[in-house]
Write a protein that holds these residues in place. Structure first.
Motif, PDB file in Angstrom:
ATOM      1  N   UNK A 299     -13.216   5.316   0.902  1.00 56.32           N
ATOM      2  CA  UNK A 299     -13.689   4.834   2.196  1.00 56.32           C
ATOM      3  C   UNK A 299     -12.601   4.410   3.155  1.00 56.32           C
ATOM      4  N   UNK A 300     -11.325   4.696   2.839  1.00 53.85           N
ATOM      5  CA  UNK A 300     -10.224   4.350   3.737  1.00 53.85           C
ATOM      6  C   UNK A 300      -9.891   5.536   4.648  1.00 53.85           C
ATOM      7  N   UNK A 301      -9.499   5.222   5.851  1.00 54.65           N
ATOM      8  CA  UNK A 301      -9.038   6.246   6.786  1.00 54.65           C
ATOM      9  C   UNK A 301      -7.577   6.544   6.447  1.00 54.65           C
ATOM     10  N   UNK A 302      -7.305   7.722   5.890  1.00 52.26           N
ATOM     11  CA  UNK A 302      -5.953   8.046   5.435  1.00 52.26           C
ATOM     12  C   UNK A 302      -4.973   8.236   6.589  1.00 52.26           C
ATOM     13  N   UNK A 303      -5.473   8.349   7.822  1.00 49.81           N
ATOM     14  CA  UNK A 303      -4.578   8.438   8.970  1.00 49.81           C
ATOM     15  C   UNK A 303      -4.128   7.053   9.432  1.00 49.81           C
ATOM     16  N   UNK A 304      -4.915   6.061   9.070  1.00 53.95           N
ATOM     17  CA  UNK A 304      -4.580   4.682   9.456  1.00 53.95           C
ATOM     18  C   UNK A 304      -3.898   3.925   8.314  1.00 53.95           C
ATOM     19  N   UNK A 305      -4.339   4.216   7.088  1.00 54.16           N
ATOM     20  CA  UNK A 305      -3.807   3.500   5.929  1.00 54.16           C
ATOM     21  C   UNK A 305      -2.991   4.426   5.032  1.00 54.16           C
ATOM     22  N   UNK A 306      -2.008   3.862   4.418  1.00 52.92           N
ATOM     23  CA  UNK A 306      -1.217   4.562   3.400  1.00 52.92           C
ATOM     24  C   UNK A 306      -0.913   3.561   2.293  1.00 52.92           C
ATOM     25  N   UNK A 307      -0.334   4.067   1.226  1.00 52.17           N
ATOM     26  CA  UNK A 307      -0.040   3.145   0.127  1.00 52.17           C
ATOM     27  C   UNK A 307       0.805   3.802  -0.939  1.00 52.17           C
ATOM     28  N   UNK A 308       1.247   2.976  -1.883  1.00 54.13           N
ATOM     29  CA  UNK A 308       1.961   3.523  -3.028  1.00 54.13           C
ATOM     30  C   UNK A 308       1.359   2.966  -4.311  1.00 54.13           C
ATOM     31  N   UNK A 309       1.572   3.698  -5.387  1.00 57.48           N
ATOM     32  CA  UNK A 309       1.072   3.287  -6.696  1.00 57.48           C
ATOM     33  C   UNK A 309       2.142   3.592  -7.740  1.00 57.48           C
TER      34      UNK A 309
END
Length: 350
Positions: A299-309
């Motif tokens: 449900x996250x907007x991948x154009x607005x949010x990013x992340x690392x794991x």
């Protein structure tokens, strides 16, 4: 008869003087005062006396009985007092002696490493999240960009309970559930420690059950450099301040780009040894930028949010840090092994 009583009194006194325990004293009491005792036997002689002689004789016998009873009671009190004194002497506690040292147990190396890792990431503002060990196939695979037909599933040979339920193969389902619960709103900053299960051979470096810790950060403007900086801090904290980190391109379905993370060998300082297999580097974990598909499915907007794991095995970290050659030592609960990790007074280990 008076002479008989006097002789009996002397005889009793001699026997009484040799008594040194309660059992012998009781036997002497029975001998003289019991139903068939010597004093009781004197009373039977009254039938042979005249009516005039009986009162005086009975009085003498009662006096003898009372004397003997008094002597027995007196010695009984002395023996009881002596027994109590001996018991107290035997149980005396010398409060000036040093106290008994309690044996201190040692925690399993895996538990110690997990606690160290948790403390480090809590210090960076991460939350600890835990999840189900029996998990749905959807959260274990599909929500992590691994649909049922994906060939990468073969990389993780799994324990299935039913078609849709299995023992989790990694702690990544905790990340998927956490992202889903956020309903598309960041930030997310978590680590997920726990047991995971894979059908793997039980040899010196593999086990069907092992521990894993994964981390996840999702927010706006998260970059690969943030991941590298975090992992550099982690490596220096766990393995020493001189450690260096390098990232090598790799592939994981749930991250893009994906990297394998190596640290400079803490034993040979990069010159090559048996620990690093002569390369100067040791692989410790896998990581990468969260795949846009994973963000979108949560449900996250991948154009607005990013992340690392990132994901690591504390078992492997413990083996590297403490020089443990066989992973099975971590699970056998052999005290000869565990006792090596008992902390000493100076904070070190035995």
């Amino acid at each position: 008869m008076t002479q008989v009583m006097e002789t009996m009194q002397l005889e009793f006194s001699e026997k009484l003087s040799a008594i040194d325990n309660s059992k012998a004293l009781n036997e002497l009491r029975v001998e003289y005062l019991g139903k068939k005792g010597k004093v009781t036997g004197l009373m039977k002689e009254m039938k042979n006396l005249s009516n005039e002689e009986r009162p005086a004789y009975g009085q003498k016998v009662n006096e003898l009985r009372n004397t003997i009873e008094g002597q027995i009671a007196e010695l009984e009190a002395e023996l009881s007092k002596k027994a109590l004194e001996e018991k107290l002497a035997a149980e005396t506690i010398d409060v000036t002696l040093p106290g008994r040292t309690l044996e201190i147990g040692g925690s399993n190396p895996i538990d110690r490493i997990v606690e160290d890792i948790e403390d480090f990431f809590i210090g960076l503002g991460y939350e600890i999240k835990e999840g189900y060990e029996v998990e749905q196939d959807y959260y274990n695979f599909e929500a992590l960009n691994l649909p049922k037909s994906h060939p990468a599933r073969d990389m993780q040979d799994s324990f299935y309970i039913s078609e849709d339920i299995l023992l989790r193969t990694h702690t990544s389902p905790v990340q998927a559930r956490t992202l889903e619960a956020q309903k598309g709103e960041g930030p997310v900053k978590i680590i997920c420690p726990g047991k995971v299960y894979r059908r793997d051979s039980d040899d010196a470096t593999h086990s069907h059950q092992f521990t894993q810790i994964e981390g996840l950060v999702v927010d706006k403007n998260i970059r690969l450099s943030d991941l590298k900086g975090t992992l550099e801090l982690f490596a220096k904290e766990i393995f020493g301040s001189e450690r260096e980190v390098r990232l090598r391109p790799s592939y994981f379905p749930f991250t893009e780009p994906s990297v394998e993370v190596d640290i400079s060998c803490f034993k040979c300082k990069g010159s090559g040894c048996n620990v690093c297999k002569q390369t100067g580097w040791i692989e410790i974990l896998g990581a990468g930028m969260v795949h846009p598909n994973v963000l979108e499915m949560a449900g996250f907007d991948s154009k607005e949010y990013s992340g690392f794991a990132f994901g690591m095995g504390p078992d492997r970290v413990a083996m590297l840090k403490y020089g443990i050659e066989d992973i099975r030592h971590l699970y056998t609960n052999d005290l000869r092994f565990i006792d090596q990790f008992i902390p000493t007074e100076d904070g070190g280990e035995q």
